[in-house]
Design a protein around this motif. Structure first.
Motif, short mmCIF file in Angstrom:
data_model
loop_
_atom_site.label_atom_id
_atom_site.label_comp_id
_atom_site.label_asym_id
_atom_site.label_seq_id
_atom_site.Cartn_x
_atom_site.Cartn_y
_atom_site.Cartn_z
N GLY A 112 -15.21 6.76 4.65
CA GLY A 112 -14.92 7.65 3.84
C GLY A 112 -14.75 9.22 4.02
O GLY A 112 -14.84 10.46 3.24
N ASP A 116 0.63 -1.21 0.06
CA ASP A 116 -0.04 -0.05 0.12
C ASP A 116 0.77 1.23 0.06
O ASP A 116 0.49 2.16 -0.60
N THR A 166 -13.02 8.88 -4.68
CA THR A 166 -14.34 9.10 -5.37
C THR A 166 -15.48 8.85 -4.38
O THR A 166 -16.55 9.30 -4.47
N SER A 167 -15.13 8.06 -3.26
CA SER A 167 -15.92 7.42 -2.12
C SER A 167 -15.82 8.56 -1.03
O SER A 167 -16.95 8.42 -0.13
N SER A 168 -14.96 9.65 -0.98
CA SER A 168 -14.86 10.50 0.03
C SER A 168 -16.02 11.58 0.31
O SER A 168 -16.81 11.77 -0.49
N ARG A 210 -4.36 5.63 2.59
CA ARG A 210 -5.76 5.59 2.01
C ARG A 210 -6.50 7.29 2.11
O ARG A 210 -7.44 7.36 1.43
N TYR A 224 -3.44 8.87 -3.39
CA TYR A 224 -4.31 7.93 -2.85
C TYR A 224 -5.12 6.99 -3.58
O TYR A 224 -5.33 7.68 -4.92
N PRO A 225 -5.67 6.05 -3.25
CA PRO A 225 -6.58 5.20 -4.43
C PRO A 225 -7.55 5.92 -4.96
O PRO A 225 -8.32 6.79 -4.13
N ALA A 226 -7.80 5.81 -6.10
CA ALA A 226 -9.00 6.33 -6.95
C ALA A 226 -10.47 6.00 -6.30
O ALA A 226 -11.31 6.87 -6.06
N ALA A 227 -10.61 4.74 -5.86
CA ALA A 227 -11.83 4.35 -5.05
C ALA A 227 -12.00 5.15 -3.82
O ALA A 227 -13.17 5.46 -3.65
N GLN A 228 -10.93 5.36 -3.10
CA GLN A 228 -11.13 6.09 -1.99
C GLN A 228 -11.57 7.87 -2.14
O GLN A 228 -12.43 8.39 -1.46
#
Length: 404
Positions: free
Chosen positions: A219, A118, A190-192, A247, A184-188
């Protein structure tokens, strides 16, 4: 002949001396011969200039250090094998666990595939990696290993210095990450949510790591740590965080004067103080089926608190009190979690009052002292996630005109 005649009497007189006197004279002669001549030292400045002592002609030349054995683990990826007696691993691990070393040298220690992977994906800079088998390198992004020093050691050595019950055979020394330079991860991202967390005097490493993990799962946009919190890069915090450090942004060592500059404009700060005795809920009896909410706890005047020296401190401001499951989220919003030992600081309450914040109460059974800080944070953060998610769905829902 004349010279020989002069020596004979002297030799004869020496033989005529008593035996004890002859031995004493002999010892003095031997002792005199054994005395080393005086050595004249040059001035101090000249001694410092000397690069190295000159080698005597009869001394053999110094033995050169053994060549480092290097092997290939892939295209452009080389590692060295630690020689027997190599103490680099123990030395590095010992000093990297010290907060003073982390602060002065800007290095942190990470252990295990998940945590190191990570960190590399987030852009953390790896300096030295100790591993027990080449297969461990295959499980990491090889492109980000090429600039680091890779050292293969015995698994027994890693087991000695590891803090894990079941070591994975992988220990890395990284430059201390800067949250502003991390990817930071893209999924993190977008869900922020517009939800921030402020930790106030969280001193237990396990609690802080769990709180960071919950903040990443809920998030949160970022986490702010005030002075008095445990170092987020302490090994126990890293293990409990399970990769949460990579993250979401974590800003540490903030004082209350500079903390507002890390908050967005128009934010509302709420507090969850599970150590305050006045927050205990006395639930009222409500008949089933009525649908009415339980009676809110009425907050009385806050008494003056005493610090560790026994001197009375300034009074804390009054805050509106409500249950955590009632609507308290407005965008953006921040939640302050106090430590289990001292609870919330007066500065946290003043910050909440200045932003129109509220005191959130988690009802517990009477007689229960308090909730764990990590559990309280998880409850409040995921409730905030639920409320913010519901508001987002309401905003996205199409509005139909009302037919009169």
């Amino acid at each position: 002949m004349a010279a020989l005649g002069r020596l004979v009497p002297e030799w004869g007189r020496s033989l005529l001396r008593p035996r004890g006197l002859r031995e004493a004279a002999g010892r003095r002669g031997v002792r005199a011969l054994r005395r080393s001549p005086l050595r004249v030292l040059p001035p101090t400045k000249e001694r410092r200039v000397e690069a190295e002592p000159q080698r005597r002609p009869w001394e053999p030349p110094p033995t050169p250090p053994p060549a480092v054995e290097r092997s290939s683990a892939g295209p452009g990826l080389w590692y060295e094998k630690a020689a027997p007696g190599d103490r680099r691993l123990g030395k590095v691990v010992t000093i990297a666990k010290s907060k003073k070393f982390r602060d002065n040298h800007g290095k942190v220690l990470l252990e295990g595939h998940r945590l190191i992977g990570d960190a590399l994906e987030a852009g953390a800079v790896l300096q030295t990696l100790f591993f027990s088998t080449v297969g461990h390198l295959k499980e990491l992004p090889e492109a980000k290993l090429k600039g680091a020093s890779l050292v293969k050691v015995k698994f027994e050595d890693i087991k000695i210095w590891s803090d894990l019950i079941t070591p994975q055979g992988l220990i890395g020394i990284f430059s201390k990450p800067n949250y502003a330079k991390m990817s930071y991860p893209a999924a993190q991202l977008t869900s922020s949510l517009p939800l921030l967390l402020i930790c106030d005097n969280i001193r237990d490493p396990g609690n802080l790591g769990t709180i960071l993990r919950s903040a990443a799962g809920a998030g949160c946009e970022k986490v702010l740590l005030t002075k008095g919190c445990v170092d987020p890069w302490e090994p126990k915090v890293l293990r409990a965080g399970m990769g949460a450090h990579f993250r979401l942004p974590i800003i540490a060592n903030l004082d209350w004067d500079s903390l507002p500059s890390s908050l967005p404009n128009g934010i509302q700060v709420c507090v969850a103080d599970n150590k305050d005795p006045s927050a205990q809920v006395e639930a009222a009896s409500v008949p089933r089926g009525t649908g009415s909410a339980p009676v809110k706890p009425q907050r009385q005047a806050a008494p003056e608190r005493e610090d560790e020296e026994g001197a009375a401190s300034v009074s804390v401001p009054e805050l509106p009190t409500q249950y955590y499951y009632e609507n308290w989220t407005q965008t953006p919003v921040a939640v302050v979690i106090g430590g289990e030992t001292h609870g919330l600081s007066p500065e946290a309450l003043h910050l909440a009052a200045s932003t129109g914040g509220k005191r959130l109460v988690i009802p517990v059974v009477p007689g229960v002292d308090s909730l764990n800080s990590a559990i309280a944070a998880s409850i409040v953060l995921f409730e905030g996630k639920r409320q913010l998610g519901w508001q987002e769905q309401e905003d996205r829902r199409p509005k139909f005109p009302v037919v009169g």
